[in-house]
Design a protein around this motif. Sequence first.
Motif, PDB file in Angstrom:
ATOM      1  N   ALA A 580      38.145 -18.943  75.798  1.00 14.81           N
ATOM      2  CA  ALA A 580      38.347 -18.628  74.390  1.00 14.81           C
ATOM      3  C   ALA A 580      39.828 -18.656  74.015  1.00 14.81           C
ATOM      4  O   ALA A 580      40.178 -18.911  72.859  1.00 14.81           O
ATOM      5  CB  ALA A 580      37.749 -17.243  74.088  1.00 14.81           C
ATOM      6  N   CYS A 581      40.688 -18.417  74.986  1.00 11.89           N
ATOM      7  CA  CYS A 581      42.135 -18.409  74.728  1.00 11.89           C
ATOM      8  C   CYS A 581      42.755 -19.800  74.870  1.00 11.89           C
ATOM      9  O   CYS A 581      43.977 -19.929  75.008  1.00 11.89           O
ATOM     10  CB  CYS A 581      42.834 -17.437  75.670  1.00 11.89           C
ATOM     11  SG  CYS A 581      42.667 -17.858  77.430  1.00 11.89           S
ATOM     12  N   MET A 582      41.932 -20.853  74.822  1.00  6.35           N
ATOM     13  CA  MET A 582      42.431 -22.211  75.060  1.00  6.35           C
ATOM     14  C   MET A 582      43.567 -22.579  74.108  1.00  6.35           C
ATOM     15  O   MET A 582      44.565 -23.179  74.527  1.00  6.35           O
ATOM     16  CB  MET A 582      41.295 -23.227  74.940  1.00  6.35           C
ATOM     17  CG  MET A 582      41.733 -24.673  75.203  1.00  6.35           C
ATOM     18  SD  MET A 582      40.423 -25.893  74.929  1.00  6.35           S
ATOM     19  CE  MET A 582      39.366 -25.569  76.339  1.00  6.35           C
ATOM     20  N   GLU A 583      43.430 -22.222  72.833  1.00  4.34           N
ATOM     21  CA  GLU A 583      44.463 -22.592  71.874  1.00  4.34           C
ATOM     22  C   GLU A 583      45.790 -21.910  72.200  1.00  4.34           C
ATOM     23  O   GLU A 583      46.865 -22.496  72.030  1.00  4.34           O
ATOM     24  CB  GLU A 583      44.014 -22.249  70.449  1.00  4.34           C
ATOM     25  CG  GLU A 583      42.834 -23.082  69.965  1.00  4.34           C
ATOM     26  CD  GLU A 583      43.106 -24.585  70.062  1.00  4.34           C
ATOM     27  OE1 GLU A 583      44.234 -25.005  69.706  1.00  4.34           O
ATOM     28  OE2 GLU A 583      42.213 -25.330  70.503  1.00  4.34           O
ATOM     29  N   ASP A 584      45.738 -20.675  72.664  1.00  3.78           N
ATOM     30  CA  ASP A 584      46.962 -19.980  73.075  1.00  3.78           C
ATOM     31  C   ASP A 584      47.596 -20.671  74.273  1.00  3.78           C
ATOM     32  O   ASP A 584      48.831 -20.793  74.352  1.00  3.78           O
ATOM     33  CB  ASP A 584      46.652 -18.527  73.427  1.00  3.78           C
ATOM     34  CG  ASP A 584      46.187 -17.722  72.216  1.00  3.78           C
ATOM     35  OD1 ASP A 584      46.551 -18.100  71.086  1.00  3.78           O
ATOM     36  OD2 ASP A 584      45.452 -16.729  72.403  1.00  3.78           O
ATOM     37  N   LEU A 585      46.732 -21.125  75.211  1.00  4.39           N
ATOM     38  CA  LEU A 585      47.253 -21.817  76.395  1.00  4.39           C
ATOM     39  C   LEU A 585      47.883 -23.144  75.998  1.00  4.39           C
ATOM     40  O   LEU A 585      48.937 -23.529  76.530  1.00  4.39           O
ATOM     41  CB  LEU A 585      46.127 -22.036  77.407  1.00  4.39           C
ATOM     42  CG  LEU A 585      45.392 -20.789  77.917  1.00  4.39           C
ATOM     43  CD1 LEU A 585      44.380 -21.155  79.004  1.00  4.39           C
ATOM     44  CD2 LEU A 585      46.366 -19.753  78.438  1.00  4.39           C
ATOM     45  N   LYS A 586      47.250 -23.839  75.075  1.00  7.32           N
ATOM     46  CA  LYS A 586      47.814 -25.110  74.610  1.00  7.32           C
ATOM     47  C   LYS A 586      49.155 -24.884  73.915  1.00  7.32           C
ATOM     48  O   LYS A 586      50.087 -25.680  74.067  1.00  7.32           O
ATOM     49  CB  LYS A 586      46.835 -25.803  73.659  1.00  7.32           C
ATOM     50  CG  LYS A 586      45.607 -26.390  74.340  1.00  7.32           C
ATOM     51  CD  LYS A 586      44.705 -27.092  73.331  1.00  7.32           C
ATOM     52  CE  LYS A 586      43.510 -27.735  74.013  1.00  7.32           C
ATOM     53  NZ  LYS A 586      42.610 -28.413  73.039  1.00  7.32           N
ATOM     54  N   ALA A 587      49.247 -23.799  73.153  1.00  2.00           N
ATOM     55  CA  ALA A 587      50.496 -23.489  72.452  1.00  2.00           C
ATOM     56  C   ALA A 587      51.631 -23.230  73.437  1.00  2.00           C
ATOM     57  O   ALA A 587      52.808 -23.477  73.130  1.00  2.00           O
ATOM     58  CB  ALA A 587      50.289 -22.275  71.551  1.00  2.00           C
ATOM     59  N   ALA A 588      51.267 -22.757  74.644  1.00  5.30           N
ATOM     60  CA  ALA A 588      52.272 -22.504  75.680  1.00  5.30           C
ATOM     61  C   ALA A 588      52.636 -23.776  76.444  1.00  5.30           C
ATOM     62  O   ALA A 588      53.494 -23.735  77.340  1.00  5.30           O
ATOM     63  CB  ALA A 588      51.762 -21.447  76.647  1.00  5.30           C
ATOM     64  N   GLY A 589      51.954 -24.909  76.130  1.00  7.68           N
ATOM     65  CA  GLY A 589      52.291 -26.180  76.775  1.00  7.68           C
ATOM     66  C   GLY A 589      51.262 -26.684  77.762  1.00  7.68           C
ATOM     67  O   GLY A 589      51.415 -27.780  78.330  1.00  7.68           O
ATOM     68  N   ILE A 590      50.209 -25.902  77.989  1.00  2.36           N
ATOM     69  CA  ILE A 590      49.159 -26.335  78.926  1.00  2.36           C
ATOM     70  C   ILE A 590      48.248 -27.331  78.211  1.00  2.36           C
ATOM     71  O   ILE A 590      47.685 -27.034  77.162  1.00  2.36           O
ATOM     72  CB  ILE A 590      48.346 -25.125  79.435  1.00  2.36           C
ATOM     73  CG1 ILE A 590      49.265 -24.154  80.187  1.00  2.36           C
ATOM     74  CG2 ILE A 590      47.193 -25.589  80.330  1.00  2.36           C
ATOM     75  CD1 ILE A 590      48.594 -22.841  80.572  1.00  2.36           C
ATOM     76  N   GLU A 591      48.068 -28.516  78.773  1.00  4.81           N
ATOM     77  CA  GLU A 591      47.315 -29.566  78.074  1.00  4.81           C
ATOM     78  C   GLU A 591      46.121 -30.106  78.849  1.00  4.81           C
ATOM     79  O   GLU A 591      45.346 -30.905  78.316  1.00  4.81           O
ATOM     80  CB  GLU A 591      48.237 -30.732  77.720  1.00  4.81           C
ATOM     81  CG  GLU A 591      48.941 -31.345  78.923  1.00  4.81           C
ATOM     82  CD  GLU A 591      49.907 -32.439  78.528  1.00  4.81           C
ATOM     83  OE1 GLU A 591      50.225 -33.289  79.376  1.00  4.81           O
ATOM     84  OE2 GLU A 591      50.350 -32.457  77.358  1.00  4.81           O
ATOM     85  N   ASN A 592      45.942 -29.682  80.099  1.00  2.74           N
ATOM     86  CA  ASN A 592      44.865 -30.249  80.916  1.00  2.74           C
ATOM     87  C   ASN A 592      43.789 -29.200  81.216  1.00  2.74           C
ATOM     88  O   ASN A 592      44.079 -28.135  81.768  1.00  2.74           O
ATOM     89  CB  ASN A 592      45.434 -30.774  82.237  1.00  2.74           C
ATOM     90  CG  ASN A 592      46.497 -31.835  82.008  1.00  2.74           C
ATOM     91  OD1 ASN A 592      46.263 -32.812  81.307  1.00  2.74           O
ATOM     92  ND2 ASN A 592      47.674 -31.636  82.595  1.00  2.74           N
ATOM     93  N   PHE A 593      42.553 -29.530  80.857  1.00  7.59           N
ATOM     94  CA  PHE A 593      41.414 -28.650  81.075  1.00  7.59           C
ATOM     95  C   PHE A 593      40.246 -29.491  81.597  1.00  7.59           C
ATOM     96  O   PHE A 593      40.012 -30.606  81.117  1.00  7.59           O
ATOM     97  CB  PHE A 593      40.986 -27.964  79.768  1.00  7.59           C
ATOM     98  CG  PHE A 593      42.039 -27.087  79.158  1.00  7.59           C
ATOM     99  CD1 PHE A 593      42.043 -25.718  79.382  1.00  7.59           C
ATOM    100  CD2 PHE A 593      43.038 -27.638  78.364  1.00  7.59           C
ATOM    101  CE1 PHE A 593      43.014 -24.909  78.813  1.00  7.59           C
ATOM    102  CE2 PHE A 593      44.017 -26.843  77.798  1.00  7.59           C
ATOM    103  CZ  PHE A 593      44.006 -25.476  78.025  1.00  7.59           C
ATOM    104  N   VAL A 594      39.513 -28.952  82.572  1.00 10.24           N
ATOM    105  CA  VAL A 594      38.296 -29.622  83.043  1.00 10.24           C
ATOM    106  C   VAL A 594      37.128 -28.666  82.860  1.00 10.24           C
ATOM    107  O   VAL A 594      37.186 -27.508  83.261  1.00 10.24           O
ATOM    108  CB  VAL A 594      38.397 -30.081  84.517  1.00 10.24           C
ATOM    109  CG1 VAL A 594      39.452 -31.167  84.662  1.00 10.24           C
ATOM    110  CG2 VAL A 594      38.695 -28.930  85.463  1.00 10.24           C
TER     111      VAL A 594
END
Length: 613
Positions: A580-594
């Motif tokens: 659920a926190c994916m958008e927060d992680l993306k905002a921190a620069g994380i771009e890869n999810f499986v």
Amino acid sequence: MANREKLFTEFTAPTRQEWLDKIEVDLKGADFQKRLVWRTNEGFNVQPFYRREDLEGLKTPDALPGEFPFVRGNKKGSNEWYVRQNIQVDDPIEANKKALDILNKGIDSLGFHIPGSMVSAETVETLLKDIYCDIIELNFSTCQRHSLELAQLLVAYFEKKGYDKEKVVGSIEWDPMQKLLMKGKDVTPILAFGPQLVETLKNYPNFRCIAVSSDALNNAGAYIVQELGYALAWGNEYLQQLVDAGVDVDLAAKSIKFNMGVSENYFIELAKFRAARLLWAQIVKQYEPKCDCACQMVVNATTSTYNQTLFDSYVNLLRSQTEAMSAALGGIHSMVVTPFDVAYEAPTDFSERIARNQQLLLKEECHFGQIVDPGAGSYYVEHLTNVLAEEAWKIFLRVEDEGGFLAAIKVGTVQDDINATNQKRHGDAAKRKEFLLGTNQFPNFTEKSEGKKPVASPVCCDTVATYKKLETTRLAADFEDLRIHTEETKVPVAFMLTIGNLAMRQARAQFSCNFLACAGYKVIDNLGFKTVEEGIDAALEAKADIVVICSSDDEYAEYAIPAFRYLNGRAMFVVAGAPACMEDLKAAGIENFVHVKCNVLETLKEYNQKLGI
């Protein structure tokens, strides 16, 4: 004699609604339609259970074996079929030796493919030396333009040997429309040979000379109902052409043989052969033959190549064995089990022996040849037979409205339909909506190609494509190309940084290992780390190219960003899951999810590009 007590008479049979009410309770509010009703690729729903009332109004349960409309098979006394193996004739002497050898190993049907340039009386004499043509089944294929010459040579040979014409069983697989489908080549001039072929072999009632090669559709990725519907239209096209040319309808119908594929869908494939006989009998009946026996459909079944794989190739044995069971129980005339290694090499003696034994196992150990139509009376199988017949009939009628099968393939509607299905299935495989064990799901982590390459399709040098062609790329080909490229360029190391909730980290690590191993990555799983720093340090010590953090959704908010920052670009960082926190992680620069909604193939191609592979 003592009265026999009927069991369970004291119990009241539950109604359908009572079953549904019980299921609803067990589902605890979950949607029945979404959880338990299966929507098939063939376009109809399969229910989780069937009852006697589901057969009300169906005619198939009343059919008898060996009687029109032959839904229950052409035979009354047994379910025997011919065990067939095909031989490529490059040297007639060697082909004859091989034929004699495999005839002593359980084969009772031979399929010879003779190059057109080799068709001669000498070739026939050499090829059939010491083979008793009135005991086994003989099948031949050659260049379409040489088929008539081959038929004349075979008749001369049979007469020279004095064989009883009734006892010679087999076929010449003359099917110019297959060439149009596969190569896009104009076959119109060759179609005129059909009536001459039939005339040449008219005194051999069990030797057929017109083939419907719908296995080509199966191997191009067609759904079961597509193969069935188009096969019927294909056969009807040949039948109509023969009758229009003045051939007696009984003789014309008895000259046609169907070569059908078998895919891995066990019960639907079994029902396909029952539905095919039912519909073909109805089609031929409209031509008013003198004898119902002309309405019998003779089918040679060949297990599919479409789902065969280069990696974990022994799984192909499981696929082809299931397919062979479907064909045998479906009541076919003869069967070819495709060797497990055809995707990457010319079949070896070992793979051919195993393919033979797969059929012999069904006949000798499982006794599949002794019981006629064992699926009869099953509420499920009878329902599938009926609904497949209905859906295939829609395709047949649509083709007839277009002017027949030849007209349809000339304008490309058949090719467009099958190619669209093939493309969709490749897309589904990329997203794991369609599983290929050992390829896009549960790959062997340590397996290497060891020089194996996909076998290229033969190129016909004299073919000029006038019409659209079928695309025949195997379902596993995209993943195999990616994995071989990775293996030959650079094999990255993917390290599982497992932390937090035990159950979730283990599950996500397993998922991620399977995901990344589909591209041939080396994966390193771990029991767990106390801190992300400890995990990152261990990953770097292992020279990891990819670090996959595996935890629970709730804990990613705590662990993911610190781990990403500590890694500081020294390897690719991947989060296992879609928290659920994916958008927060993306905002921190994380771009890869499986995760399960990923397109596995495209994601892995993207990772290869990022890693410079």
